[in-house]
Structures are given as structure tokens and as C-alpha cells.
Scaffold this motif. Structure first.
Motif, mmCIF file in Angstrom:
data_model
loop_
_atom_site.group_PDB
_atom_site.id
_atom_site.type_symbol
_atom_site.label_atom_id
_atom_site.label_comp_id
_atom_site.label_asym_id
_atom_site.label_seq_id
_atom_site.Cartn_x
_atom_site.Cartn_y
_atom_site.Cartn_z
ATOM 1 N N ILE A 34 -39.439 100.369 57.475
ATOM 2 C CA ILE A 34 -38.749 99.999 56.238
ATOM 3 C C ILE A 34 -38.365 101.276 55.504
ATOM 4 O O ILE A 34 -39.223 102.102 55.174
ATOM 5 N N TYR A 35 -37.071 101.436 55.239
ATOM 6 C CA TYR A 35 -36.554 102.669 54.648
ATOM 7 C C TYR A 35 -35.984 102.393 53.261
ATOM 8 O O TYR A 35 -35.346 101.367 53.022
ATOM 9 N N TRP A 36 -36.232 103.361 52.393
ATOM 10 C CA TRP A 36 -35.879 103.259 50.968
ATOM 11 C C TRP A 36 -34.645 104.107 50.706
ATOM 12 O O TRP A 36 -34.612 105.301 51.007
ATOM 13 N N VAL A 37 -33.608 103.462 50.131
ATOM 14 C CA VAL A 37 -32.397 104.149 49.700
ATOM 15 C C VAL A 37 -32.270 103.936 48.198
ATOM 16 O O VAL A 37 -32.426 102.805 47.717
ATOM 17 N N ARG A 38 -32.006 104.999 47.453
ATOM 18 C CA ARG A 38 -31.825 104.870 46.003
ATOM 19 C C ARG A 38 -30.395 105.261 45.655
ATOM 20 O O ARG A 38 -29.933 106.337 46.032
ATOM 21 N N MET A 39 -29.705 104.360 44.934
ATOM 22 C CA MET A 39 -28.323 104.592 44.555
ATOM 23 C C MET A 39 -28.186 104.672 43.032
ATOM 24 O O MET A 39 -28.930 104.014 42.300
ATOM 25 N N LEU A 53 -34.245 97.679 56.861
ATOM 26 C CA LEU A 53 -35.307 97.225 57.753
ATOM 27 C C LEU A 53 -34.843 97.418 59.190
ATOM 28 O O LEU A 53 -33.818 96.870 59.608
ATOM 29 N N GLU A 54 -35.610 98.197 59.937
ATOM 30 C CA GLU A 54 -35.201 98.572 61.292
ATOM 31 C C GLU A 54 -35.509 97.470 62.294
ATOM 32 O O GLU A 54 -36.582 96.862 62.263
ATOM 33 N N GLU A 55 -34.542 97.231 63.187
ATOM 34 C CA GLU A 55 -34.723 96.330 64.308
ATOM 35 C C GLU A 55 -34.405 97.085 65.597
ATOM 36 O O GLU A 55 -33.939 98.230 65.568
ATOM 37 N N LEU A 83 -29.241 106.004 60.328
ATOM 38 C CA LEU A 83 -29.300 104.751 61.080
ATOM 39 C C LEU A 83 -29.674 104.933 62.554
ATOM 40 O O LEU A 83 -29.703 103.944 63.299
ATOM 41 N N LYS A 84 -29.955 106.154 62.982
ATOM 42 C CA LYS A 84 -30.373 106.423 64.364
ATOM 43 C C LYS A 84 -29.357 105.908 65.382
ATOM 44 O O LYS A 84 -29.731 105.466 66.479
ATOM 45 N N ILE A 186 -37.331 89.887 61.478
ATOM 46 C CA ILE A 186 -36.693 91.189 61.305
ATOM 47 C C ILE A 186 -37.639 92.238 61.871
ATOM 48 O O ILE A 186 -38.786 92.357 61.425
ATOM 49 N N GLY A 187 -37.173 92.979 62.868
ATOM 50 C CA GLY A 187 -38.012 94.011 63.458
ATOM 51 C C GLY A 187 -39.278 93.475 64.075
ATOM 52 O O GLY A 187 -40.322 94.143 64.036
ATOM 53 N N GLY A 188 -39.216 92.275 64.632
ATOM 54 C CA GLY A 188 -40.387 91.671 65.263
ATOM 55 C C GLY A 188 -41.380 91.062 64.300
ATOM 56 O O GLY A 188 -42.420 90.544 64.730
ATOM 57 N N ARG A 189 -41.087 91.080 63.009
ATOM 58 C CA ARG A 189 -41.975 90.493 62.005
ATOM 59 C C ARG A 189 -41.322 89.289 61.360
ATOM 60 O O ARG A 189 -40.112 89.224 61.205
ATOM 61 N N ARG A 190 -42.138 88.357 60.942
ATOM 62 C CA ARG A 190 -41.651 87.157 60.264
ATOM 63 C C ARG A 190 -41.610 87.399 58.760
ATOM 64 O O ARG A 190 -42.612 87.784 58.150
ATOM 65 N N TRP A 191 -40.444 87.165 58.172
ATOM 66 C CA TRP A 191 -40.259 87.303 56.732
ATOM 67 C C TRP A 191 -39.924 85.941 56.136
ATOM 68 O O TRP A 191 -39.124 85.190 56.688
#
Length: 351
Positions: A34-39, A53-55, A83-84, A186-191
Motif C-alpha cells: 500500500i503506497y501513499w501519495v500526497r497531492m 494498492l499493488e496487485e 508503478l513498477k 485487491i493484491g490477494g487480500r479481501r477488502w
């Protein structure tokens, strides 16, 4: 206009685990995957937190920032460096306010993806955008006249009317609805989708039991309280009671030990503590307001009961909306009455 409250920041028994905030255009890992972007924001509240959130094959984005060349430029930096090499594959928007939904349409067109948000907020956002370029309707002017505005204040409102859409890129024609209890992987986790109300009609937060994380949007903020206002389109509604019910429900149903990723301020631990502070803060305001109404008052007369700061022109409309929300809550609880005089001004008194 910012969509947060005028109440003073709260320093509390919350814990802030991250030692820094991301630089503009940076995607900083806040938790595994989980990556944080501040605008930046062009408001008194000058920032918003957005989440990636990376998948395996892409990224889910939660909220977008306002529509502006500056924010689009910063997002392009993130696309190029953060974004790799993987695309954006999903967009979730927590609610209708421009700092959250502003670039949603741009994202859907840029990446060929669908917008996912609640039905009520999507439709209300479209409706508000349609006001762009219109003259202020008589009913809205009557609403603010009833609150105690003079001619100068009404002229100021008329000039401001329709500016909601200025920071929202054209919305997509279709969307995918999110509702309470929905689940997504999302990314193998249940949200799980958690719905709140009051700050927005149908605010989406995302809860992951496995990761012990809540992406809270504006539903839970650590240092400030989200604005809860009444606007002319829903002049008789009681959003503050909805907000308090949401706070009680979230405190009762979600664990206390979650890492909360909010839309403003910093990630924190202490969800139950913060929910209790929010509830008690509004109940205290309602109690002070009730005492003030021992003698009849207009909306614009009750600011001292609710706000510690001086209310200047830049926040006068926000203060008015939040004051009406508290007054409508007292009306709903049977603790106040209101009468409109021959000049169209409402006077409130405690029962």
C-alpha cells in the motif's frame, strides 16, 4: 472550498507510526503493498492523501485529487516512477467532493478503466457539476436569507454558485456501484466496503481484516473533524444525526487496532479513541448550542457555540452549513423550534 470542519485540531492519544510524509510526485510505501501519495489542494486545507494498492498485474487507486494541471503533472510523475511498470487497473472514489473525485474522469480515460463509488455520491456529483454556469436559484438565495444573510452575503453566494464543477474533470457516463458489505480482492487480500453518512451522503471506506487496515477517506480523520453541513438542496435534512450514527456503528463493528489511512493528516492507530472524540465533540457542541438558544437566535448568531475560531468571509458559508446541521439535529431531537418571520429569516429557540 475545503470540505473539512472549522473545529480546532485535536491532539490526542493517537499513535502515528510513519516518520515522514511523501514528497510531491512520490509513491511511498505506508504498509506492505500500500503506497501513499500526497497531492496539493488550493484550499485552506492544503493537501489530500491518496492511496495505491499493488496487485500482481496492476494498481488500484483510491481517490484522485482535484482536477488541475499541477495535480495531473504530479500524477504523471507517479505513473513514470512509482508503478513498477504496471498499469492502473481499478479506481475507487470514497465520495463526491472535488478533492476526492476531481480527476476520476481523467483516470478512467487515461487508463481505460471504470470508476467505482457509491450510487448516491456519483449521482449527486453529476447533479452538482450541472450547476456550473447557472445562476443561483431563488430557493437557494431564500435558504441563505433564512439563515440571516444580508444582501452583501447573498450577492457573494450568487457569485460562488456553480463553482463545484470547476475542479472536477468530466465524469464518465457509467460507473460501478459500491454499497455496504461489498467485497473486492485487491493484491490477494479481501477488502470490505464500509459506508458512512453525514459528511457525504454515502461515503465509502475500505476495510481489510487480514492486513488490519482501514482506508478511511474523510470518514475518520485524526486531527480535524470532517465538515457536516446542510446545503440548500437538502435544507430540511439531519446529516449530523447520520454522522453520529455512522461514528457509533464504525466504533462498534471495526477493531480498535487498525492502521487508519485517512484522506488528510497522517496515518494513525487509535480508531476507537478517535471515534469517541468525534462523537463527544459534536454532542458537546449540541449542548452549548442548546444553552445559547435560551433566547431566539438566527443561524449566523450561533457560531460562538460551535467554533472556537473567528469566522471570517473565507469560511462563512461552511460555518453556516455546519451550524444549520447542528440546529436541524436539535430540531430532530425535539430540543428546539424554529419560526420564520415576515422578512424570511428563521429564528431558533430551545424548547
Amino acid at each position: 472550498m475545503s470540505d473539512v470542519s472549522l473545529t480546532e485540531p485535536v491532539e490526542s492519544a493517537l499513535r502515528y507510526p510513519l516518520s515522514r510524509i511523501p514528497a510531491p510526485g512520490e509513491a511511498m510505501e505506508a504498509a506492505p503493498g500500500i503506497y501513499w501519495v500526497r497531492m496539493p489542494l488550493p484550499f485552506q486545507l492544503d493537501h489530500i492523501n491518496l492511496w495505491l494498492l499493488e496487485e500482481d498485474d496492476g494498481w488500484t487507486v483510491v481517490d484522485t485529487g482535484v482536477s488541475s494541471d499541477e495535480v495531473m503533472g504530479l500524477w504523471r510523475q507517479v505513473f513514470a516512477t512509482g508503478l513498477k511498470g504496471k498499469p492502473i487497473t481499478r479506481l475507487v472514489v470514497t465520495h463526491l467532493h472535488p478533492d476526492h473525485v476531481g480527476l476520476a474522469g481523467w483516470f478512467t480515460r487515461e487508463w481505460g478503466i471504470d470508476l467505482q463509488m457509491s450510487r448516491t455520491d456519483f449521482l449527486m456529483c453529476r447533479n452538482l457539476v450541472l450547476d456550473t454556469g447557472r445562476e443561483a436559484p431563488k430557493a437557494a438565495l431564500d435558504f441563505y436569507r433564512a439563515a440571516g444573510f444580508g444582501e452583501r452575503g447573498l450577492e457573494s453566494y450568487a457569485k460562488r454558485f456553480g463553482n463545484f464543477g470547476e475542479r472536477v474533470s468530466p465524469l464518465p457516463e457509467i460507473f460501478r456501484r459500491l454499497k455496504a458489505g461489498d467485497e473486492m480482492t485487491i493484491g490477494g487480500r479481501r477488502w470490505q466496503v464500509v459506508i458512512g453518512s453525514g459528511h457525504a451522503p454515502e461515503h465509502v471506506s475500505l476495510y481489510c481484516e487480514e492486513a488490519k487496515i482501514l482506508i478511511s477517506g474523510d470518514q475518520v480523520l485524526p486531527r480535524i473533524s470532517s465538515n457536516v453541513s446542510v446545503h440548500p438542496t437538502e435544507a430540511y435534512e439531519n446529516p449530523l444525526e447520520d454522522w453520529l450514527e455512522s461514528c457509533h456503528r464504525i466504533r462498534a463493528t471495526l477493531p480498535a487496532d487498525l492502521l487508519v489511512l485517512p484522506a488528510h493528516n497522517e496515518p494513525f492507530y487509535g480508531l476507537h479513541t478517535r471515534m469517541t472524540q468525534l462523537i463527544e465533540g459534536h454532542e458537546e457542541g449540541l449542548s452549548k448550542l442548546y444553552d445559547l438558544l435560551a433566547e431566539p437566535k438566527r443561524v449566523i448568531d450561533v457560531f460562538p457555540a460551535l467554533f472556537r475560531r473567528k469566522i471570517g468571509p473565507e469560511v462563512f458559508f461552511m460555518a453556516t452549513g455546519e451550524s444549520i446541521a447542528h440546529l436541524n439535529c436539535l430540531l430532530g431531537r425535539g430540543k428546539a423550534t424554529v419560526e420564520r418571520n415576515e422578512k424570511g429569516v428563521d429564528w431558533y429557540r430551545a424548547t
